[in-house]
Design an enzyme around this catalytic site. Structure first.
Site, PDB file in Angstrom:
ATOM      1  N   TYR A 155       0.798  -1.177  -0.149  1.00 21.81           N
ATOM      2  CA  TYR A 155      -0.043   0.033   0.053  1.00 21.81           C
ATOM      3  C   TYR A 155       0.965   1.317   0.118  1.00 21.81           C
ATOM      4  O   TYR A 155       0.576   2.264  -0.843  1.00 21.81           O
ATOM      5  CB  TYR A 155      -0.992  -0.115   1.083  1.00 21.81           C
ATOM      6  CG  TYR A 155      -2.106   1.219   1.347  1.00 21.81           C
ATOM      7  CD1 TYR A 155      -3.076   0.908   0.739  1.00 21.81           C
ATOM      8  CD2 TYR A 155      -1.706   2.240   2.215  1.00 21.81           C
ATOM      9  CE1 TYR A 155      -3.728   2.187   0.883  1.00 21.81           C
ATOM     10  CE2 TYR A 155      -2.671   3.117   2.480  1.00 21.81           C
ATOM     11  CZ  TYR A 155      -3.719   3.020   1.636  1.00 21.81           C
ATOM     12  OH  TYR A 155      -4.614   4.052   1.735  1.00 21.81           O
ATOM     13  N   LYS A 159       1.104   3.989  -2.767  1.00 18.60           N
ATOM     14  CA  LYS A 159       0.824   5.502  -2.599  1.00 18.60           C
ATOM     15  C   LYS A 159       2.049   6.545  -2.553  1.00 18.60           C
ATOM     16  O   LYS A 159       1.886   7.618  -3.254  1.00 18.60           O
ATOM     17  CB  LYS A 159       0.182   5.740  -1.131  1.00 18.60           C
ATOM     18  CG  LYS A 159      -0.816   4.942  -0.945  1.00 18.60           C
ATOM     19  CD  LYS A 159      -2.093   5.728  -1.663  1.00 18.60           C
ATOM     20  CE  LYS A 159      -3.544   5.032  -1.490  1.00 18.60           C
ATOM     21  NZ  LYS A 159      -4.731   5.353  -2.196  1.00 18.60           N
TER      22      LYS A 159
HETATM   23  P1  NAD Z   1     -13.522   2.944   0.730  1.00 18.06           P
HETATM   24  O1  NAD Z   1     -13.110   1.522   0.718  1.00 18.06           O
HETATM   25  O2  NAD Z   1     -14.882   3.655   1.069  1.00 18.06           O
HETATM   26  O3  NAD Z   1     -13.133   3.394  -0.749  1.00 18.06           O
HETATM   27  C1  NAD Z   1     -12.325   2.836  -1.759  1.00 18.06           C
HETATM   28  C2  NAD Z   1     -13.129   2.830  -3.031  1.00 18.06           C
HETATM   29  O4  NAD Z   1     -12.551   2.466  -4.225  1.00 18.06           O
HETATM   30  C3  NAD Z   1     -14.598   2.090  -2.867  1.00 18.06           C
HETATM   31  O5  NAD Z   1     -15.459   2.998  -3.221  1.00 18.06           O
HETATM   32  C4  NAD Z   1     -14.306   0.822  -3.747  1.00 18.06           C
HETATM   33  O6  NAD Z   1     -15.493   0.571  -4.334  1.00 18.06           O
HETATM   34  C5  NAD Z   1     -13.247   1.425  -4.863  1.00 18.06           C
HETATM   35  N1  NAD Z   1     -12.444   0.586  -5.456  1.00 18.06           N
HETATM   36  C6  NAD Z   1     -11.721  -0.491  -4.953  1.00 18.06           C
HETATM   37  N2  NAD Z   1     -11.193  -1.250  -5.934  1.00 18.06           N
HETATM   38  C7  NAD Z   1     -11.778  -0.454  -7.263  1.00 18.06           C
HETATM   39  C8  NAD Z   1     -11.264  -0.921  -8.548  1.00 18.06           C
HETATM   40  N3  NAD Z   1     -10.433  -1.974  -8.897  1.00 18.06           N
HETATM   41  N4  NAD Z   1     -11.973  -0.073  -9.358  1.00 18.06           N
HETATM   42  C9  NAD Z   1     -12.811   0.810  -9.184  1.00 18.06           C
HETATM   43  N5  NAD Z   1     -12.895   1.367  -7.835  1.00 18.06           N
HETATM   44  C10 NAD Z   1     -12.288   0.343  -6.985  1.00 18.06           C
HETATM   45  O7  NAD Z   1     -12.084   3.861   1.672  1.00 18.06           O
HETATM   46  P2  NAD Z   1     -11.830   5.339   1.742  1.00 18.06           P
HETATM   47  O8  NAD Z   1     -11.202   5.480   3.061  1.00 18.06           O
HETATM   48  O9  NAD Z   1     -12.799   6.313   1.494  1.00 18.06           O
HETATM   49  O10 NAD Z   1     -10.601   5.396   0.552  1.00 18.06           O
HETATM   50  C11 NAD Z   1     -10.793   6.205  -0.358  1.00 18.06           C
HETATM   51  C12 NAD Z   1      -9.132   6.634  -0.771  1.00 18.06           C
HETATM   52  O11 NAD Z   1      -8.533   7.268   0.035  1.00 18.06           O
HETATM   53  C13 NAD Z   1      -8.443   5.214  -1.079  1.00 18.06           C
HETATM   54  O12 NAD Z   1      -7.548   5.541  -2.288  1.00 18.06           O
HETATM   55  C14 NAD Z   1      -7.335   5.062   0.001  1.00 18.06           C
HETATM   56  O13 NAD Z   1      -6.323   4.340  -0.179  1.00 18.06           O
HETATM   57  C15 NAD Z   1      -7.223   6.527   0.435  1.00 18.06           C
HETATM   58  N6  NAD Z   1      -7.044   6.891   1.749  1.00 18.06           N
HETATM   59  C16 NAD Z   1      -7.734   6.614   2.946  1.00 18.06           C
HETATM   60  C17 NAD Z   1      -7.423   6.883   4.287  1.00 18.06           C
HETATM   61  C18 NAD Z   1      -8.276   6.811   5.365  1.00 18.06           C
HETATM   62  O14 NAD Z   1      -7.867   6.847   6.588  1.00 18.06           O
HETATM   63  N7  NAD Z   1      -9.601   6.041   5.126  1.00 18.06           N
HETATM   64  C19 NAD Z   1      -6.075   7.526   4.378  1.00 18.06           C
HETATM   65  C20 NAD Z   1      -5.216   7.703   3.336  1.00 18.06           C
HETATM   66  C21 NAD Z   1      -5.683   7.524   2.057  1.00 18.06           C
END
Ligand code: NAD
Length: 245
Positions: A155, A159
């Site tokens: 991961y 990133k």
């Molecule tokens: P989440 O799981 O709600 O969102 C991830 C989204 O990606 C989901 O809607 C899922 O359907 C979609 N997805 C997964 N695989 C896919 C694919 N192959 N094709 C198309 N869509 C796909 O989680 P989140 O926390 O809202 O994460 C959103 C983004 O933010 C991610 O990139 C995550 O890495 C990043 N992020 C999250 C956090 C956190 O603390 N939640 C921190 C840093 C970064």
């Protein structure tokens, strides 16, 4: 119809908040959904909430790790809305585990969605934006892309890769009026972080200067800033409550 934003991973969490944040700014919204089940589970509701704000919004199904699927996604959205002005790459997955036991499948899956997925959409959107002579791209990275994290080698690598991609695209396309930036969230309350063990959550919380997790809306605010501001490019905006100072 113009002023359109395509947000991948927009059926839930941070992506859904970004869709709503951009809809509030008057953008028509293409809600990128992984599958028809993610349309059912959240995408349809997100599109409906955007429409209530007075803009057009529809769900579009695509697996971002699929190069030709992304070509089709971009074509469909551009045909429906007349162009794409904003691309936000928010689709992401985690497959955590210690490096000494991490499977090749877990490594490839995370890289294919989080990093190659962003390449796939950017690759197909940029010819459109170049023709339009303008656009804004925002990639959702993570603080762990800057700091690394135990148990998240795949991961964190994906990133960190997004940051190199962001800076290169910014350098390459700036002369065409296209900006490309990254947002690096810390610990944000969504389904992704809900799945973490309680002990891990407590350990992370103790490192946050502001003493609480962030909200998806606080990340969306940063994305809106980067989309609207036309003199910031190639940057990584950290939204982490001071976790990685
Ligand atoms: P989440 O799981 O709600 O969102 C991830 C989204 O990606 C989901 O809607 C899922 O359907 C979609 N997805 C997964 N695989 C896919 C694919 N192959 N094709 C198309 N869509 C796909 O989680 P989140 O926390 O809202 O994460 C959103 C983004 O933010 C991610 O990139 C995550 O890495 C990043 N992020 C999250 C956090 C956190 O603390 N939640 C921190 C840093 C970064």
């Amino acid at each position: 119809m113009h002023n359109t934003a395509l947000i991948t991973g927009a059926s839930s969490g941070i992506g859904a908040a970004i869709a709503l944040g951009l809809a509030k700014q008057g953008y028509h919204i293409a809600v990128g959904c992984h599958s028809s089940s993610s349309v059912e589970r959240g995408g349809r509701g997100v599109a409906e909430s955007c429409r209530k704000l007075g803009v057009s919004a529809e769900c579009f199904v695509a697996d971002v790790s699929d190069f030709s699927g992304c070509a089709f996604l971009v074509k469909e959205v551009a045909e429906r809305f007349g162009g794409i002005d904003v691309l936000v790459n928010c689709a992401g997955v985690t497959r955590d585990g210690p490096i000494a036991r991490m499977s090749e499948e877990y490594f490839d899956e995370v890289l294919n969605v989080n990093l190659k997925g962003a390449f796939n959409t950017i690759r197909h959107v940029t010819p459109l934006m170049m023709k339009q002579r303008g656009g804004a791209i925002v990639n959702i990275s993570s603080v762990v892309g800057l700091t690394g994290n135990r148990g998240q080698a795949n991961y964190a690598a994906s990133k960190a890769g997004l940051i190199g991609l962001t800076k290169s695209v910014a350098r390459e396309l700036g002369s065409r009026g296209i900006t490309c930036n990254a947002v690096a969230p810390g610990y944000i309350e969504t389904a992704m972080t809900d799945a973490m063990p309680e002990k891990a959550k407590e350990a992370i919380l103790s490192t946050i200067v502001l003493g609480r997790p962030g909200t998806p809306e606080e990340v969306a605010d940063a994305v809106v800033f980067l989309v609207k501001n036309r003199y910031v490019t190639g940057q990584v905006l950290v939204v982490d409550g001071g976790m990685a100072i």
